[in-house]
Design an enzyme around this catalytic site. Structure first.
Site, short mmCIF file in Angstrom:
data_model
loop_
_atom_site.label_atom_id
_atom_site.label_comp_id
_atom_site.label_asym_id
_atom_site.label_seq_id
_atom_site.Cartn_x
_atom_site.Cartn_y
_atom_site.Cartn_z
N GLY A 1 0.84 -1.18 -0.03
CA GLY A 1 0.17 0.03 0.04
C GLY A 1 0.84 1.31 -0.24
O GLY A 1 2.10 1.30 0.26
N LEU A 2 0.41 2.50 -0.14
CA LEU A 2 0.85 3.63 -0.18
C LEU A 2 1.60 4.03 1.12
O LEU A 2 1.31 3.35 2.22
CB LEU A 2 0.03 4.74 -0.28
CG LEU A 2 -0.73 4.73 -1.99
CD1 LEU A 2 -1.88 5.63 -1.85
CD2 LEU A 2 0.26 4.85 -3.04
N SER A 3 2.43 4.79 1.10
CA SER A 3 3.37 5.39 2.29
C SER A 3 2.18 5.98 3.01
O SER A 3 1.15 6.84 2.66
CB SER A 3 4.18 6.33 1.74
OG SER A 3 5.02 6.98 2.97
N GLY A 4 2.28 5.74 4.51
CA GLY A 4 1.47 6.12 5.53
C GLY A 4 0.00 5.59 5.29
O GLY A 4 -0.90 5.92 6.35
N ALA A 5 -0.17 4.29 4.57
CA ALA A 5 -1.25 3.69 4.69
C ALA A 5 -1.55 2.96 6.06
O ALA A 5 -2.73 2.41 6.30
CB ALA A 5 -1.69 2.47 3.35
N GLY A 6 -0.57 2.71 6.77
CA GLY A 6 -0.76 1.77 7.87
C GLY A 6 0.02 0.31 8.08
O GLY A 6 -0.27 -0.46 8.75
N SER B 1 6.11 -1.73 -2.21
CA SER B 1 5.78 -2.74 -3.48
C SER B 1 4.83 -2.27 -4.59
O SER B 1 3.92 -2.90 -4.74
CB SER B 1 5.72 -4.07 -3.18
OG SER B 1 4.65 -4.29 -1.94
#
Length: 176
Positions: free
Chosen positions: A13-18, A87
């Site tokens: 997932g995106l940066s900051g997604a958790g 990724s």
């Protein structure tokens, strides 16, 4: 042998997604169940094993390849591996699945929307990317290819951390 002891849970997932928060809490929950667990985090590996890699598509590919090889070795040693990596490319995640073994690769999409991730911006990276100070930043100046058929999807914009971990644990318990 308990089902899933040799699996890799791949959080993408995106940066900051958790991803890292979920990975840490999941590792704690699985250890409490008596599982031997190893955590591979993208930020941590980039400070060690993958410190020679940047963020070009080729370097991202190599980052994922190396990580998958390590995860496979850990799985072969009887560990459940939790990998938390942006990724961004489907082909790289498919390569990771092939290296680890498709039967042991559990792709989990932390599908938190860009707006939520950007509002969190825990490292200030989105602000830098928007200001043109970071090249090849996933979601802003580089693509993110969401999984087409993830085993599980978690949106931390709507799910609390404990709910995400509970869903993951339930999924893992249901695996054959």
């Amino acid at each position: 042998m308990t089902a899933g002891q040799h699996d890799t849970v791949w959080l993408t997932g995106l940066s900051g997604a958790g991803k890292t928060s979920i990975a840490l809490a999941l590792a704690q929950a699985l250890k409490a169940q008596g599982r031997a667990v190893a955590l591979l985090d993208g930020d941590q590996l980039r400070h060690g094993l993958n410190r020679d890699l940047g963020f070009t598509p080729h370097d991202r590919h190599e980052n994922i390849r190396r990580t998958a090889e390590v995860a496979r070795l850990m799985n072969d040693s009887g560990l459940t591996v939790i990998a938390a990596f942006i990724s961004p490319y489907r082909a790289d995640r498919a390569m990771a699945a092939a290296i680890i073994g498709a039967a042991h690769f559990i792709e989990v999409h932390v599908s938190t929307p860009l707006a939520v991730c950007e509002a969190r911006d825990p490292k200030g990276l989105y602000a830098k990317a928007r200001a043109g100070q970071l090249a090849q930043f996933t979601g802003i100046s580089a693509p993110y290819e969401a999984p087409l058929a993830a085993a599980l999807t978690l949106d931390t914009g709507t799910l609390a951390l404990d709910e995400s971990v509970e869903r993951l644990c339930h999924y893992l318990q249901q695996r054959p």
